[in-house]
Design a protein around this motif. Structure first.
Motif, PDB file in Angstrom:
ATOM      1  N   PRO A  35      22.248  34.471  11.800  1.00  0.00           N
ATOM      2  CA  PRO A  35      22.484  33.962  10.495  1.00  0.00           C
ATOM      3  C   PRO A  35      21.572  32.660  10.156  1.00  0.00           C
ATOM      4  O   PRO A  35      21.389  32.367   9.203  1.00  0.00           O
ATOM      5  N   TRP A  36      21.429  31.634  11.297  1.00  0.00           N
ATOM      6  CA  TRP A  36      20.512  30.374  11.006  1.00  0.00           C
ATOM      7  C   TRP A  36      19.191  30.793  10.920  1.00  0.00           C
ATOM      8  O   TRP A  36      18.392  29.748  10.857  1.00  0.00           O
ATOM      9  N   ARG A  37      18.829  32.057  11.187  1.00  0.00           N
ATOM     10  CA  ARG A  37      17.302  32.486  11.174  1.00  0.00           C
ATOM     11  C   ARG A  37      17.004  33.086   9.712  1.00  0.00           C
ATOM     12  O   ARG A  37      15.759  33.214   9.381  1.00  0.00           O
ATOM     13  N   GLU A  38      18.115  33.437   8.850  1.00  0.00           N
ATOM     14  CA  GLU A  38      17.675  34.017   7.710  1.00  0.00           C
ATOM     15  C   GLU A  38      17.080  33.110   6.669  1.00  0.00           C
ATOM     16  O   GLU A  38      16.008  33.204   6.025  1.00  0.00           O
ATOM     17  N   ASN A  39      17.784  31.707   6.584  1.00  0.00           N
ATOM     18  CA  ASN A  39      17.341  30.926   5.513  1.00  0.00           C
ATOM     19  C   ASN A  39      17.338  29.240   6.365  1.00  0.00           C
ATOM     20  O   ASN A  39      17.938  28.528   6.148  1.00  0.00           O
ATOM     21  N   PRO A  40      15.937  29.418   7.111  1.00  0.00           N
ATOM     22  CA  PRO A  40      15.870  28.312   7.802  1.00  0.00           C
ATOM     23  C   PRO A  40      15.912  26.866   7.193  1.00  0.00           C
ATOM     24  O   PRO A  40      14.784  26.453   6.476  1.00  0.00           O
ATOM     25  N   THR A  84      29.348  30.203  10.955  1.00  0.00           N
ATOM     26  CA  THR A  84      30.107  30.552   9.635  1.00  0.00           C
ATOM     27  C   THR A  84      31.077  29.810   9.029  1.00  0.00           C
ATOM     28  O   THR A  84      30.948  29.525   7.997  1.00  0.00           O
ATOM     29  N   ARG A  85      31.884  29.408   9.860  1.00  0.00           N
ATOM     30  CA  ARG A  85      32.959  28.542   9.229  1.00  0.00           C
ATOM     31  C   ARG A  85      32.440  27.297   8.847  1.00  0.00           C
ATOM     32  O   ARG A  85      32.830  26.628   7.641  1.00  0.00           O
ATOM     33  N   PHE A  96      31.390  23.305   4.757  1.00  0.00           N
ATOM     34  CA  PHE A  96      30.531  22.230   4.679  1.00  0.00           C
ATOM     35  C   PHE A  96      29.427  22.951   4.189  1.00  0.00           C
ATOM     36  O   PHE A  96      28.273  22.629   5.049  1.00  0.00           O
ATOM     37  N   PRO A  97      29.011  23.210   3.093  1.00  0.00           N
ATOM     38  CA  PRO A  97      27.857  24.136   2.758  1.00  0.00           C
ATOM     39  C   PRO A  97      26.469  23.160   2.889  1.00  0.00           C
ATOM     40  O   PRO A  97      25.571  23.782   2.916  1.00  0.00           O
ATOM     41  N   THR A  98      26.783  21.895   2.634  1.00  0.00           N
ATOM     42  CA  THR A  98      25.845  20.872   2.647  1.00  0.00           C
ATOM     43  C   THR A  98      25.888  19.696   3.544  1.00  0.00           C
ATOM     44  O   THR A  98      26.934  19.509   3.957  1.00  0.00           O
ATOM     45  N   LEU A  99      24.781  19.069   3.894  1.00  0.00           N
ATOM     46  CA  LEU A  99      24.969  17.906   4.802  1.00  0.00           C
ATOM     47  C   LEU A  99      25.899  17.161   4.166  1.00  0.00           C
ATOM     48  O   LEU A  99      26.533  16.238   4.976  1.00  0.00           O
ATOM     49  N   ARG A 100      25.827  16.767   2.901  1.00  0.00           N
ATOM     50  CA  ARG A 100      26.512  15.623   2.191  1.00  0.00           C
ATOM     51  C   ARG A 100      28.045  15.840   2.178  1.00  0.00           C
ATOM     52  O   ARG A 100      28.685  14.846   2.636  1.00  0.00           O
TER      53      ARG A 100
END
Length: 348
Positions: free
Chosen positions: A19-24, A49-50, A55-59
């Motif tokens: 998953p983390w290689r999909e949209n680096p 995934t969780r 937390f979709p963003t760093l913010r």
DNA sequence: AAGACGTGGCG
DNA sequence: TCGCCAAGTCT
């Protein structure tokens, strides 16, 4: 062809889709690297995934409470990673205008990011020429080059870092680092390496010598400390008393039950005479409802011998510094696996 | 700089 | 079974 080129093109055709290689993007690369520290991909995947969902963003990670971050981390272990993840997010929010820093020394300065993770992020997210050396790379390098130095000493680490630096593909450092790691994870395994599928078998020193099993080498053997935990599951009506652990020791800031720890095995009768028991109950009426089996919870450097005593207290009693929580709210708090496994037996 | 820090999977 | 270990960092 160079060793790094052979491994790089092997990687292009054999890499797993993760998953983390999909949209680096830096945030997700960083998150995955922290989760994967000392952790297998299969174990870390659901947590990645969780986290990206909660937390979709760093913010959003920076603005979350530590309790919320720990709850998302519950069960993954090495909980200081979650503390540092949260702190680093706040540092980026407050000192880097919310933008993930793009130079090595700023990345390396963030809490929870050491030499390996800084090099991984710098190369994967920003294509900077830093060689990332983790457990996989130790294995690959020690075998290919026949490096006998122990990987768990500071001088040994320097040797491997130097070897990795000179092997680095400076044109494609991100691909190179991932390729080295992927080769260690899929082919150059600790036990039973798959040398027949290895792209550099022909130039591997350990394969030629038939000693892949002997490399890499280590010096230390860890000593195990025994600890004896006596947990008191104190029920009052339909509430259970819980408390947050302190920041030191194991399970920092996770929740648990009232605990009496003894240096040696101890029976309930002994506990009832202890100062801790007096502090908890100071003579109030308690009813012992049941005694659990003995749990052996193995951590990397200690064995926790635990038993849970289910106790009922009267309605007029209050336990200071503890929080009375109904069973359907347990999932709002982060507990160590040991406590969770006790909770699971209670549901029966 | 040696030791602490989780959990689960595997042979 | 049980020791080893899996994409390390911090003190």
């Amino acid at each position: 062809m160079q060793v790094s080129q052979l491994i790089g093109s092997w990687y292009d055709s054999h890499k797993r889709s993760l998953p983390w290689r999909e949209n680096p993007e830096p945030y997700r690369i960083w998150l995955s690297e922290i989760i994967l520290q000392q952790t297998r991909v299969n174990q870390g995947m659901p947590y990645y995934t969780r986290f990206t969902e909660r937390f979709p963003t760093l913010r959003e990670l920076a603005d979350a409470s530590l309790d919320a971050v720990l709850l998302a981390w519950e069960g993954l272990g090495y909980y200081n990673r979650a503390h540092n993840l949260h702190r680093a997010a706040q540092t980026i929010r407050d000192e880097h205008q919310g933008i993930f820093p793009s130079d090595y020394s700023s990345i390396r300065a963030l809490p929870g990011i050491g030499d390996y993770t800084a090099a991984a992020i710098a190369s994967l997210a920003f294509n900077l020429p830093y060689a990332a050396v983790d457990g996989n790379v130790y294995r690959v390098l020690s075998r290919i080059l026949g490096i006998p130095d122990p990987v768990d000493t500071s001088s040994g680490k320097k040797t491997f870092q130097n070897a990795a630096n000179s092997l680095l593909d400076r044109q494609l450092p991100g691909r190179h680092n991932q390729a080295m790691i992927e080769l260690g994870a899929l082919v150059c395994l600790p036990k039973n390496p798959q040398c027949s599928s290895c792209p550099v078998q022909h130039c591997c020193w350990a394969f030629k010598e038939g000693i892949t099993r002997e490399l890499p080498t280590k010096n230390k053997k860890s000593r195990i400390r025994n600890r004896y935990f006596h947990y008191l599951a104190i029920w009052q009506d339909h509430n259970l008393y819980i408390k947050q652990r302190n920041a030191k020791d194991i399970w920092p800031m996770l929740y648990e039950l009232p605990l009496i720890e003894t240096p040696h095995p101890a029976e309930l009768e002994t506990l009832m005479l202890s100062r801790e028991w007096q502090t908890l109950f100071h003579g109030t009426k308690v009813t012992l409802l049941n005694t659990s089996r003995s749990y052996l919870h193995k951590l990397s450097h200690q064995h926790i011998h635990a038993r849970f005593y289910k106790i009922k207290v009267e309605p007029d009693y209050t336990l200071e510094e503890y929080r009375a929580v109904p069973a359907d709210e347990f999932n709002r708090y982060a507990f160590p696996k040991l406590i969770l496994s006790y909770f699971n037996t209670m549901k029966q």
